[in-house]
Every structure is written in C-alpha cells, then in structure tokens.
Design a protein around this motif. Sequence first.
Motif, PDB file in Angstrom:
ATOM      1  N   ALA A  42      -1.618  -0.536  -9.736  1.00 27.58           N
ATOM      2  CA  ALA A  42      -1.592  -1.245  -8.454  1.00 27.58           C
ATOM      3  C   ALA A  42      -1.240  -0.260  -7.351  1.00 27.58           C
ATOM      4  O   ALA A  42      -0.355   0.587  -7.519  1.00 27.58           O
ATOM      5  CB  ALA A  42      -0.577  -2.383  -8.492  1.00 27.58           C
ATOM      6  N   VAL A  43      -1.942  -0.359  -6.221  1.00 29.24           N
ATOM      7  CA  VAL A  43      -1.661   0.489  -5.068  1.00 29.24           C
ATOM      8  C   VAL A  43      -1.608  -0.389  -3.822  1.00 29.24           C
ATOM      9  O   VAL A  43      -2.337  -1.380  -3.713  1.00 29.24           O
ATOM     10  CB  VAL A  43      -2.724   1.592  -4.888  1.00 29.24           C
ATOM     11  N   PRO A  44      -0.731  -0.054  -2.875  1.00 31.90           N
ATOM     12  CA  PRO A  44      -0.665  -0.834  -1.630  1.00 31.90           C
ATOM     13  C   PRO A  44      -1.908  -0.635  -0.772  1.00 31.90           C
ATOM     14  O   PRO A  44      -2.459   0.461  -0.706  1.00 31.90           O
ATOM     15  CB  PRO A  44       0.590  -0.296  -0.946  1.00 31.90           C
ATOM     16  N   ARG A  71      -4.199  -3.477  -4.118  1.00 33.40           N
ATOM     17  CA  ARG A  71      -5.434  -3.347  -4.895  1.00 33.40           C
ATOM     18  C   ARG A  71      -5.022  -3.047  -6.328  1.00 33.40           C
ATOM     19  O   ARG A  71      -4.313  -2.080  -6.590  1.00 33.40           O
ATOM     20  CB  ARG A  71      -6.317  -2.220  -4.362  1.00 33.40           C
ATOM     21  N   ILE A  72      -5.455  -3.876  -7.253  1.00 31.37           N
ATOM     22  CA  ILE A  72      -5.052  -3.721  -8.650  1.00 31.37           C
ATOM     23  C   ILE A  72      -6.269  -3.470  -9.532  1.00 31.37           C
ATOM     24  O   ILE A  72      -7.395  -3.825  -9.185  1.00 31.37           O
ATOM     25  CB  ILE A  72      -4.275  -4.951  -9.165  1.00 31.37           C
ATOM     26  N   VAL A  73      -6.012  -2.824 -10.649  1.00 30.00           N
ATOM     27  CA  VAL A  73      -7.034  -2.652 -11.680  1.00 30.00           C
ATOM     28  C   VAL A  73      -6.620  -3.515 -12.858  1.00 30.00           C
ATOM     29  O   VAL A  73      -5.505  -3.393 -13.370  1.00 30.00           O
ATOM     30  CB  VAL A  73      -7.164  -1.182 -12.109  1.00 30.00           C
ATOM     31  N   ALA A  80      -9.491  -5.522  -8.158  1.00 31.16           N
ATOM     32  CA  ALA A  80      -9.247  -6.797  -7.483  1.00 31.16           C
ATOM     33  C   ALA A  80      -8.218  -6.608  -6.378  1.00 31.16           C
ATOM     34  O   ALA A  80      -7.331  -5.751  -6.472  1.00 31.16           O
ATOM     35  CB  ALA A  80      -8.771  -7.851  -8.476  1.00 31.16           C
ATOM     36  N   PHE A  81      -8.324  -7.430  -5.340  1.00 32.24           N
ATOM     37  CA  PHE A  81      -7.351  -7.439  -4.260  1.00 32.24           C
ATOM     38  C   PHE A  81      -6.410  -8.622  -4.434  1.00 32.24           C
ATOM     39  O   PHE A  81      -6.834  -9.734  -4.748  1.00 32.24           O
ATOM     40  CB  PHE A  81      -8.045  -7.538  -2.900  1.00 32.24           C
ATOM     41  N   SER A 141       1.194  -8.921  -9.620  1.00 30.64           N
ATOM     42  CA  SER A 141       0.344  -7.785  -9.264  1.00 30.64           C
ATOM     43  C   SER A 141       0.959  -6.454  -9.646  1.00 30.64           C
ATOM     44  O   SER A 141       0.493  -5.403  -9.201  1.00 30.64           O
ATOM     45  CB  SER A 141       0.041  -7.805  -7.761  1.00 30.64           C
ATOM     46  N   ASN A 142       1.999  -6.466 -10.478  1.00 35.70           N
ATOM     47  CA  ASN A 142       2.633  -5.234 -10.937  1.00 35.70           C
ATOM     48  C   ASN A 142       2.058  -4.793 -12.273  1.00 35.70           C
ATOM     49  O   ASN A 142       1.637  -5.632 -13.083  1.00 35.70           O
ATOM     50  CB  ASN A 142       4.145  -5.425 -11.084  1.00 35.70           C
TER      51      ASN A 142
END
Length: 260
Positions: free
Chosen positions: A14-16, A23-25, A36-37, A52-53
């Motif tokens: 996950a990245v901000p 934005r997560i994978v 995905a957002f 989302s972590n």
Amino acid sequence: MAQTIALTGMVLSAVPVGEYDKRIVLLTKERGKISAFARGARRPNSPLIAASNPFSFGTFEAYEGRSSYTIVKADISNYFRELAADSEGAYYGFYFMEIADYYARENTDEIHMLKLLYQSLRALMSPNLDNRLVRRIFELKAMVVNGEYPNVFSCPKCGKEEGLQYFHVESGGTVCEACGSKMTGGRKLDKSTLYTLQYIITSKVEKLFTFKVSCGVLNDLAQIMDEYMAFYIDKEFHALQVLKENEGFAQRLKIYGCNK
C-alpha cells in the motif's frame, strides 16, 4: 457507478496517494493480482483505514475501472496483527509478499499462491516453527506454484531416478553420482535434504508446515535455495536485505541453534 464485485484476497502493499487515499496491490482468488484505490483510507474515521494495510486478508467489495479497481467496502477476517507487531516475523512476511507480487499476474488463477501466502504467514506466527525453515519452504513452493522449480526426482543428464547425490544449479536440479562426478560446480546432496526438497515440492500446502529438520538440512536448504534463486530469478527483493541482516544479527547473538 459500475456494478461492484466481491474479491477474496490479501493486501500485498500500500502506498499513499494524494491527501487521503491509498493505492493498494491485492492478490485475489478471482482476478489474480490487481491494483486498487482505497478512497479516503487515510482519514482517521475511514472504514478502510485498517483494511488497506499489508497483511489484511478478507473480502473486498470493489468496482472495476479502465486500469484499476476502487475498493468501496472490506470485510477483513485476518489482519495478522501479531505478525505485523513482531519485527522478525514482519521481515519474513514482507519478503513473502514481495515474492507473491513478483510471480502473480492479473486475470490469472492465483488461488494456489494466495493459499500458500496465507498459510505461510500463519506458520510465521507459530512458536513451534523456525522462521528460517518457513522461509525456505515458501521460496521453493512459490517456485512450484509458478512452474519453474528444480527437478529433484531424476538426473537431467541420463534420466536416472536413483543415486541422486548432487545438486547442480545450472542443470536445474539433482544429478546422479556418475554424471555428477564428471561435472564442476555441483553440491553434494544429503539424503535427508533430498527427501525434504521432494516433500516440499509434492505436498499440499496444508501439509507443508508440519515437520522440522536438522541444522544440517536447514543449512543445505538455505544454500541450495540461495544459489538456485540467484541463478533463475532476475530480481532483487528489497525486504530480503533487511531479512538477511536480521538473520545474521540473530545468529551472532546465538538466538538460533544453527550456524550458516
């Protein structure tokens, strides 16, 4: 808004994005690896703040856009909080997720990789298992899932299935005594190590983390997997360097009973 779909999976990274989003994978059973957002996931009162972590596993409700998905709801069944809170376990966990991310593709059947990742993270939380063994099992089985694992059942030179006494990386696996004695770069292979390799490759995921090995076998597995992955995988895993430093530090403190 498009119709939503339900996806069973795990957050790999996950990245901000922007001020409040992420934005997560996701590694999913239904769509493979997807991006995905998670809108508003960084707001303090967001229902997606924990979902989302990385390590979060459960069902994600999302709708599909042109190039990515948008998460609208999540029902998390396992956050792996104990693992995330344990620095050593987290190192291994992030490394496993990097490998899963490397192999997985979008719109492919990733149910076996997802199951392997989930069971491996659970194994990391078991006090009865050596994390270094869990690592080597995961590495080899991930290669099996991807279909590029070493042949440890016959000699690639002559086809013999008996007397496999060497492991030769460039040959892609085990070599019999007669052929191995004529080659350079082969590693002498203990019978227990050979059996362990064969067991990991052929066993179902549910049976993988049910055994222990001697220090000698563990060291052999470590050396074989290090050499094999370095030869066949053209990627440097960021978490691996931290993991190596952590393993080396633990051994210097004699936390582990085996020496490399």
